[in-house]
Design a protein around this motif. Structure first.
Motif, PDB file in Angstrom:
ATOM      1  N   ASP A 111      13.493  -9.291   1.475  1.00 20.86           N
ATOM      2  CA  ASP A 111      12.364  -8.787   0.696  1.00 20.86           C
ATOM      3  C   ASP A 111      11.072  -8.891   1.486  1.00 20.86           C
ATOM      4  OD1 ASP A 111      10.951  -7.834  -1.529  1.00 20.86           O
ATOM      5  OD2 ASP A 111      10.516  -9.881  -2.176  1.00 20.86           O
ATOM      6  N   LEU A 112      10.860 -10.055   2.127  1.00 23.12           N
ATOM      7  CA  LEU A 112       9.636 -10.223   2.911  1.00 23.12           C
ATOM      8  C   LEU A 112       9.609  -9.279   4.106  1.00 23.12           C
ATOM      9  CD1 LEU A 112       9.310 -14.124   2.876  1.00 23.12           C
ATOM     10  CD2 LEU A 112       7.993 -12.467   1.555  1.00 23.12           C
ATOM     11  N   SER A 113      10.770  -9.054   4.723  1.00 23.64           N
ATOM     12  CA  SER A 113      10.830  -8.120   5.864  1.00 23.64           C
ATOM     13  C   SER A 113      10.426  -6.719   5.421  1.00 23.64           C
ATOM     14  CB  SER A 113      12.245  -8.115   6.457  1.00 23.64           C
ATOM     15  OG  SER A 113      12.585  -9.387   6.946  1.00 23.64           O
ATOM     16  N   GLU A 114      10.920  -6.318   4.269  1.00 25.25           N
ATOM     17  CA  GLU A 114      10.565  -4.982   3.759  1.00 25.25           C
ATOM     18  C   GLU A 114       9.075  -4.905   3.453  1.00 25.25           C
ATOM     19  OE1 GLU A 114      10.930  -1.095   2.807  1.00 25.25           O
ATOM     20  OE2 GLU A 114      12.377  -2.433   3.784  1.00 25.25           O
ATOM     21  N   ARG A 115       8.525  -5.942   2.834  1.00 28.73           N
ATOM     22  CA  ARG A 115       7.095  -5.952   2.532  1.00 28.73           C
ATOM     23  C   ARG A 115       6.291  -5.955   3.822  1.00 28.73           C
ATOM     24  NH1 ARG A 115       6.041 -10.862  -1.431  1.00 28.73           N
ATOM     25  NH2 ARG A 115       3.875 -10.120  -1.081  1.00 28.73           N
ATOM     26  N   LEU A 116       6.757  -6.664   4.885  1.00 35.26           N
ATOM     27  CA  LEU A 116       6.041  -6.664   6.159  1.00 35.26           C
ATOM     28  C   LEU A 116       6.031  -5.284   6.782  1.00 35.26           C
ATOM     29  CD1 LEU A 116       4.622  -8.226   8.396  1.00 35.26           C
ATOM     30  CD2 LEU A 116       6.878  -8.770   9.361  1.00 35.26           C
ATOM     31  N   ARG A 117       7.157  -4.586   6.719  1.00 34.42           N
ATOM     32  CA  ARG A 117       7.196  -3.235   7.281  1.00 34.42           C
ATOM     33  C   ARG A 117       6.232  -2.310   6.541  1.00 34.42           C
ATOM     34  NH1 ARG A 117      12.728  -4.385   7.862  1.00 34.42           N
ATOM     35  NH2 ARG A 117      13.192  -3.451   5.818  1.00 34.42           N
ATOM     36  N   ARG A 118       6.226  -2.408   5.214  1.00 40.08           N
ATOM     37  CA  ARG A 118       5.305  -1.555   4.439  1.00 40.08           C
ATOM     38  C   ARG A 118       3.850  -1.908   4.743  1.00 40.08           C
ATOM     39  NH1 ARG A 118       8.905  -2.650   0.072  1.00 40.08           N
ATOM     40  NH2 ARG A 118       7.329  -4.046  -0.829  1.00 40.08           N
ATOM     41  N   GLY A 119       3.586  -3.244   4.882  1.00 42.33           N
ATOM     42  CA  GLY A 119       2.205  -3.639   5.161  1.00 42.33           C
ATOM     43  C   GLY A 119       1.750  -3.153   6.518  1.00 42.33           C
ATOM     44  N   LEU A 120       2.614  -3.245   7.510  1.00 41.94           N
ATOM     45  CA  LEU A 120       2.256  -2.760   8.846  1.00 41.94           C
ATOM     46  C   LEU A 120       2.024  -1.253   8.842  1.00 41.94           C
ATOM     47  CD1 LEU A 120       4.693  -4.861  11.095  1.00 41.94           C
ATOM     48  CD2 LEU A 120       2.224  -5.159  10.849  1.00 41.94           C
TER      49      LEU A 120
END
Length: 466
Positions: A339-348
């Protein structure tokens, strides 16, 4: 022959000769001498069997005693020589056979037997003597169990008191070689007959007297002899031997005779062996058995050392089985990581989009004319600064005929007092330098120094870069 009639002479006070009587009266000594010769001639050799009584040994070494039976008693004497060679110690109550001759003792009007040889009257008497000696020495505590010492488990040196030529020493050495080869020190002695007891006692005391650390001092002592009759083994019943063994400072094994034979040395020793061969078996362990025992101990030691590890492994395996699986423990964290990896990709991705928009906006603001104007302003300020620096250069006036005076360290000298304090001066012209030295003690009239108009600093310019 009829006795003479002295009835008529009863009233006489003085002895007188009689008619027809040629017999002179004898003195007491003469009669005693006649009796002595008669008895000695008639009983020149006799053997008497009886019980000893009143035995005593004089300071001279002579032995005095009485021989008696149920109804008669006869005195006996044994001179020092034969008495010192006796194979046993005479005591009251012993039944003996005495060999000698009968004689009289005129001093007491007694007859007595002069004993040349004294023997015990059969094995029964010998056993009786044995029992009496055993009881007497036991009463002194020589056979007490608390006096017994433990034998050393593995003696380095073994002392053996025995005959050097008999089969006993060969049996002992052979058995020791089979079981555990050891160092053996033999003290050769007689083991039977006259003088045997003295030699055995001296050997035991000799071993015991060796100092600790001496190369010949044994750790264990074996007193050994082969089988035989009670008479053959009697020297090991002698008091001297028994006391030497009891007082020995070295643990002792008595191996005298066969299993059925018993001597007082057996009672005094720390341990009794039934045979000399058995004494060797008792003295040392079997080397092969000892090696096997040591190997077993090493194996048991290894098992004892590994047992806690095995128990720990078993407990660990049991606890591991009760623990949850790693995938089960990490599943929530793995899901959270996804979940955090997906949120990091979206944030980047969103941040990159916003940065791209700002860059497009700033790019529009960067007009070329504005940059050109700022560059020109900076160039003008740089040119003005360069002109100011050229006007303030102290060497610039040298082109107009001026000279700059410096000291030895390169500092500019601006007044006369400072110049006189320098050891050397350097005059710098427009085409080179000249080294001079100030004249000390000469007063010169100072020349007027023309005033120099210094350039007036231009007013502060604005920063070309704002």
């Amino acid at each position: 022959m009829a006795a003479p009639d002295f009835a008529d002479d009863d009233a006489r006070l003085v002895a007188k000769g009689r008619a027809g009587d040629n017999a002179e009266p004898l003195s007491v000594s003469e009669l005693a001498g006649m009796l002595k010769r008669t008895v000695e001639d008639r009983f020149g050799f006799v053997r008497l069997r009886g019980e000893l009584s009143g035995v005593k040994r004089a300071a001279s070494g002579h032995l005095y005693c009485c021989l008696k039976d149920d109804s008669a008693v006869i005195d006996g004497v044994m001179w020092r020589g034969p008495a010192s060679a006796l194979a046993f110690r005479p005591e009251d109550g012993l039944e003996v056979v005495a060999s000698g001759k009968l004689t009289t003792y005129p001093g007491r009007s007694k007859y007595q037997v002069v004993i040349d040889k004294l023997e015990l009257a059969g094995e029964g008497a010998l056993l009786a003597l044995f029992e009496k000696m055993r009881q007497r020495l036991a009463a002194e505590g020589l056979f007490a169990p608390e006096r017994k010492r433990r034998l050393p488990y593995l003696p380095t040196t073994i002392g053996v008191v025995t005959s050097p030529t008999g089969a006993v020493i060969r049996d002992i050495l052979h058995r020791l070689a089979d079981r555990f080869p050891s160092r053996v020190v033999v003290w050769p002695v007689l083991v039977q007959g006259q003088g045997a007891a003295e030699q055995v006692a001296a050997a035991v005391r000799g071993f015991s007297a060796l100092p600790h650390g001496h190369e010949l001092r044994p750790d264990l002592l074996i007193v050994a002899r082969g089988g035989g009759s009670i008479e053959d083994l009697w020297c090991f019943n002698e008091e001297a031997v028994v006391r030497a063994i009891a007082e020995c400072a070295i643990p002792t094994i008595s191996a005298v005779g066969h299993e059925t034979d018993t001597t007082l040395a057996d009672h005094a020793a720390d341990h009794r062996a039934p045979t000399p061969t058995a004494a060797a078996e008792i003295a040392v362990p079997v080397l092969r058995e000892l090696a096997a025992t040591l190997a077993d101990f090493a194996h048991r030691k290894q098992r004892c050392a590994l047992r806690p590890v095995e128990l720990g492994r078993e407990r660990l395996e049991a606890r591991v089985k009760r623990l949850p699986q790693p995938t089960t423990l990490l599943a929530p964290q793995a899901q959270k990581l996804d979940d955090l990896s997906e949120r990091l990709r979206r944030g980047l991705r969103d941040s990159a989009s916003r940065s791209r928009e700002r860059l497009q906006h700033d790019r529009a603001r960067l007009v070329p004319s504005l940059l050109t104007h700022r560059l020109e302003r900076g160039r003008d300020r740089l040119t003005a600064t360069a002109r100011l620096m050229a006007s303030l250069d102290p060497d610039a006036v040298l082109q107009r005929g001026y000279v700059r005076v410096t000291g030895a360290e390169g500092r500019t000298v601006t007044d006369a007092s400072a110049a006189r304090g320098e050891a050397a001066l350097v005059l710098k012209f427009r085409d080179g330098t000249l080294d001079v030295a100030p004249l000390s003690g000469v007063q010169r009239k100072p020349r007027p120094v023309p005033s120099v108009k210094r350039p007036v600093a231009s007013p502060r310019q604005d920063d070309l870069f704002g």
